[in-house]
Design an enzyme around this catalytic site. Structure first.
Site, mmCIF file in Angstrom:
data_model
loop_
_atom_site.group_PDB
_atom_site.id
_atom_site.type_symbol
_atom_site.label_atom_id
_atom_site.label_comp_id
_atom_site.label_asym_id
_atom_site.label_seq_id
_atom_site.Cartn_x
_atom_site.Cartn_y
_atom_site.Cartn_z
ATOM 1 N N ALA A 252 6.727 14.134 -12.158
ATOM 2 C CA ALA A 252 6.542 13.028 -13.097
ATOM 3 C C ALA A 252 7.893 12.739 -13.733
ATOM 4 C CB ALA A 252 5.529 13.418 -14.167
ATOM 5 N N LYS A 253 7.963 11.618 -14.415
ATOM 6 C CA LYS A 253 9.245 11.205 -14.986
ATOM 7 C C LYS A 253 9.855 12.267 -15.886
ATOM 8 C CE LYS A 253 8.473 6.288 -14.737
ATOM 9 N NZ LYS A 253 7.969 5.105 -15.442
ATOM 10 N N ARG A 254 8.992 12.976 -16.616
ATOM 11 C CA ARG A 254 9.550 13.950 -17.575
ATOM 12 C C ARG A 254 10.256 15.113 -16.870
ATOM 13 N NH1 ARG A 254 4.331 15.030 -17.072
ATOM 14 N NH2 ARG A 254 3.673 17.169 -16.763
ATOM 15 N N HIS A 255 10.038 15.264 -15.569
ATOM 16 C CA HIS A 255 10.708 16.343 -14.835
ATOM 17 C C HIS A 255 12.089 15.940 -14.322
ATOM 18 C CE1 HIS A 255 6.312 17.366 -14.072
ATOM 19 N NE2 HIS A 255 6.761 18.231 -14.954
ATOM 20 N N GLY A 256 12.447 14.706 -14.567
ATOM 21 C CA GLY A 256 13.746 14.239 -14.094
ATOM 22 C C GLY A 256 13.577 13.087 -13.129
#
Ligand code: GLU
Ligand code: ZN
Length: 328
Positions: A252-256
């Site tokens: 997901a976006k929060r993982h990079g």
């Protein structure tokens, strides 16, 4: 042998779907098979403008090629699902004819409220509330407020275990009536929806082997029921693990920012990306740079790990993956 790449333009191509496509492409190309590219754009609300073109462009940049597709045509054109809706309507009509599809007016909340017994691994269990409830689609629609439409569900046989041999995951057995119950074929009045379309298309396009992420493994017994109901021969299936973050979740976006486009814009070479995807799969050394074609002689399902590939901090550092703030 005919394989396929079936991107959905619901988001950008990222390291996760790129790795699955790599396995699909190598599977077909390593045995001289053909590759079909089909754009799965039925899920309109989630589609991002320009994502279909961008996906083709990102795939080409990574070194993928295909023999038939929306950009080059082919004997089974069109290769974009929104242009194939008449075929899904025909498949739905065939199921209706056999009494195997029915309209359902339940909302997601209705279905959620009725959850007691086993949940489907990848969705909600449906107890068959609307089975034999409406004479036809129109009768179901009339009970709904303006603007809401019934969904189409498949009448799943009870007490039958659907079993198949997955080319990677091994033997899979599922009693669909217990796992998911009567599942949604489509939410479109004319039958244009993932579950029906994927079966209709893979059959019509002569796909002999489907390689995809193992998030779809639990949906495969449902698809096999549709194949049988339509009198179609199913392809072989090969479900491979996804790429996950260190916390074990889907990317997901929060993982990079793992979008292929972002890596490319940051100056990473396609060979570096393929090198990483291959390292994850046991076909390359850490840091090796390779093209897809370089991998053909190395391709071996036996070394592909059975567990998900992990986007570790080391991997992120290697490719300079940053946190994605969503502003691009
Ligand atoms: N278009 C689907 C996806 O991107 C893949 C469907 C399939 O491979 O059956 O998730
Ligand atoms: Zn219902």
């Amino acid at each position: 042998m005919r394989g396929r790449l079936a991107p959905s333009p619901t988001g950008a191509l990222h390291l996760g779907n790129a790795r699955t496509f790599m396995v699909a492409w190598l599977r077909a190309r390593s045995c001289g098979g053909q590759v079909v590219l089909r754009m799965e754009d039925l899920d309109h609300p989630k589609n991002k403008p320009g994502a279909a073109t961008a996906a083709l462009d990102d795939l080409r940049w990574l070194g993928f090629d295909w023999d038939e597709g929306p950009d080059i045509g082919g004997p089974h054109a069109p290769y974009t699902q929104t242009e194939r809706k008449a075929r899904y309507a025909a498949a739905l009509a065939a199921l209706l004819e056999k009494g195997l599809a029915y309209p359902c007016t339940c909302t997601r909340r209705d279905v959620e409220a009725g959850q007691s017994a086993p949940h489907a691994e990848d969705g909600l269990y449906y107890p068959g509330t609307c089975r034999d409830r409406f004479a036809d689609y129109e009768a179901a629609r009339r009970t709904l407020p303006q603007g809401r439409l019934p969904a189409w569900r498949f009448r799943v046989p009870s007490d039958e275990v659907v079993q198949f041999e997955d080319g990677f995951a091994g033997t899979v057995a599922q009693d669909v009536s217990e796992a998911s119950g009567d599942f949604v074929l489509a939410r479109d009045p004319d039958g244009a929806g993932y579950m029906l379309a994927v079966v209709a298309d893979d059959a019509a396009m002569g796909i002999t082997e489907v390689v995809r992420g193992d998030d779809l493994l639990p949906a495969t017994p449902r698809q096999l029921l549709i194949y049988r109901a339509l009198g179609l021969a199913p392809p072989a299936f090969l479900h491979v693990p996804l790429v996950v973050s260190e916390d074990g979740r889907r990317l997901a976006k929060r993982h990079g920012d793992t979008r292929i486009r972002a890596l490319r814009e940051a100056g990473i070479a396609a060979e570096q990306v393929i090198g990483l995807l291959a390292w994850w799969s046991g076909w390359a050394a850490w840091g090796e740079r390779l093209t897809l074609r370089d991998l053909l002689p190395r391709f071996d399902l036996a070394t592909l790990p059975r567990t998900p590939a992990v986007l570790t901090e080391t991997v992120k550092a290697e490719l300079g993956i940053r946190i994605y703030n969503g502003l691009t």
